[in-house]
Write an enzyme that holds these catalytic residues in place. Structure first.
Site, PDB file in Angstrom:
ATOM      1  N   GLU A  38       0.858  -1.194   0.000  1.00 43.94           N
ATOM      2  CA  GLU A  38       0.000   0.000   0.000  1.00 43.94           C
ATOM      3  C   GLU A  38       0.897   1.250   0.000  1.00 43.94           C
ATOM      4  O   GLU A  38       1.940   1.284   0.662  1.00 43.94           O
ATOM      5  CB  GLU A  38      -0.838  -0.034   1.289  1.00 43.94           C
ATOM      6  CG  GLU A  38      -1.739   1.147   1.535  1.00 43.94           C
ATOM      7  CD  GLU A  38      -2.465   1.048   2.895  1.00 43.94           C
ATOM      8  OE1 GLU A  38      -2.103   0.166   3.725  1.00 43.94           O
ATOM      9  OE2 GLU A  38      -3.400   1.832   3.114  1.00 43.94           O
ATOM     10  N   LYS A 109      -9.295   2.384  -1.974  1.00 48.26           N
ATOM     11  CA  LYS A 109      -9.540   1.749  -0.664  1.00 48.26           C
ATOM     12  C   LYS A 109     -10.889   2.167  -0.087  1.00 48.26           C
ATOM     13  O   LYS A 109     -11.149   3.371   0.103  1.00 48.26           O
ATOM     14  CB  LYS A 109      -8.410   2.117   0.297  1.00 48.26           C
ATOM     15  CG  LYS A 109      -8.456   1.390   1.641  1.00 48.26           C
ATOM     16  CD  LYS A 109      -7.210   1.738   2.450  1.00 48.26           C
ATOM     17  CE  LYS A 109      -7.116   0.963   3.748  1.00 48.26           C
ATOM     18  NZ  LYS A 109      -5.861   1.279   4.473  1.00 48.26           N
ATOM     19  N   CYS A 143      -5.128  -3.243   2.613  1.00 47.86           N
ATOM     20  CA  CYS A 143      -4.864  -3.243   4.053  1.00 47.86           C
ATOM     21  C   CYS A 143      -6.113  -3.453   4.902  1.00 47.86           C
ATOM     22  O   CYS A 143      -6.666  -4.533   4.919  1.00 47.86           O
ATOM     23  CB  CYS A 143      -4.110  -1.976   4.445  1.00 47.86           C
ATOM     24  SG  CYS A 143      -3.116  -2.229   5.945  1.00 47.86           S
ATOM     25  N   VAL A 170      -0.268  -2.132  10.754  1.00 50.51           N
ATOM     26  CA  VAL A 170       0.235  -1.720  12.059  1.00 50.51           C
ATOM     27  C   VAL A 170      -0.392  -2.546  13.187  1.00 50.51           C
ATOM     28  O   VAL A 170       0.202  -2.678  14.249  1.00 50.51           O
ATOM     29  CB  VAL A 170      -0.002  -0.217  12.307  1.00 50.51           C
ATOM     30  CG1 VAL A 170       0.805   0.623  11.330  1.00 50.51           C
ATOM     31  CG2 VAL A 170      -1.473   0.167  12.192  1.00 50.51           C
TER      32      VAL A 170
END
Ligand code: ACM
Length: 263
Positions: A38, A109, A143, A170
């Site tokens: 990404e 996205k 993601c 993350v």
């Protein structure tokens, strides 16, 4: 076919350096499909809308598209990568599929994560399946779309054989969750994550690496570690994703009971 996952540490707001790095990673590579992370062209942790505008690119003039289409044509492969896409005054967190004939498809996205909502507009186009090299059917999600099973399900129901999944992860759960996404939909998935850390006055983020290629039953066919940079390549039979059979009497798709689901 051969499929590859790339992992590296993009430099924040350094479009030219990131493109040069990805071009070098592709040099000499023999594969049919490669997935980059990404926002691989520009890094992740923007501080302002000016940051976003400074690296956002419009298709098809985008430097990234110009470079990757040249590589896709020269090396006869399909390439998926994440970039900041400018369309009028809006910036989208997008990915592009570029094919060996130079044609492209863009996914914007749909499920934005945390501070992304400050800078990006949410995707405004439904999940879609496209043909990559040799007619292989691929779907793109980005993601945090992993959190929503509807994303992978929509792509699988539309006929995706491989889910291409550029990420900047993350949170610690995605790599495990994608095993379920592959298994429940009986599709391959290629999750390309980045490494490294970024920080500004307001936030610090550490990216978890561990990019992976999963089989249609969620087996790890390739896995990079949390910090390494490089490319992993495996041979797969994309047609295995046509087989939704679970047991003699069960099929992951035809046993569905959508009339009893509340979605
Ligand atoms: C993310 O969606 N980049 C966590």
């Amino acid at each position: 076919m051969r499929v590859s996952v790339a992992q590296f540490c993009p430099k924040l707001l350094s479009l030219d350096a990131n493109l040069a790095r990805m071009e070098a990673m592709c040099s000499g590579l023999s594969t049919d499909l490669i997935v980059f992370p990404e926002l691989a062209t520009c890094g992740y942790l923007f501080s302002s809308m000016e940051d976003a505008y400074s690296v956002a690119e419009s298709m098809p003039e985008a430097k990234s598209y110009q470079m990757f289409s040249r590589i896709a044509i020269q090396q006869n492969m399909s390439i998926v990568y994440g970039f900041a896409e400018l369309d009028k005054d809006k910036v989208y967190n997008s990915s592009a599929l570029i094919n060996p004939d130079g044609s492209y498809h863009v996914y914007r996205k749909i499920h934005l994560f945390d501070r992304e909502k400050l800078f990006f507009s949410p995707g405004d186009i439904s999940f879609a399946v496209h043909e990559a090299k040799d007619g292989v059917k691929i779907g793109m999600m980005i993601c945090f779309d992993w959190q929503f099973p509807e994303a992978a399900r929509s792509l699988a129901l539309a006929g995706a054989q491989i889910i291409c999944h550029p990420t900047n992860l993350v949170l610690p759960w995605c790599q495990a969750a994608m095993k379920v996404r592959s298994l429940e939909n009986r599709v391959y998935s290629i999750t390309s994550n980045r490494t490294g850390k970024e920080s500004n006055n307001e936030a610090e983020v550490s990216f978890t690496g561990c990019s992976q290629i999963l089989s249609t039953i969620g087996e790890e066919l390739a896995k990079l570690n949390a910090t390494e940079e490089g490319i992993a390549t495996v041979e797969i039979d994309a047609n295995a994703a046509q087989n939704k059979r679970v047991t003699e009497r069960n099929n992951a798709f035809t046993d569905r009971r959508p009339e009893l689901y509340r979605l």
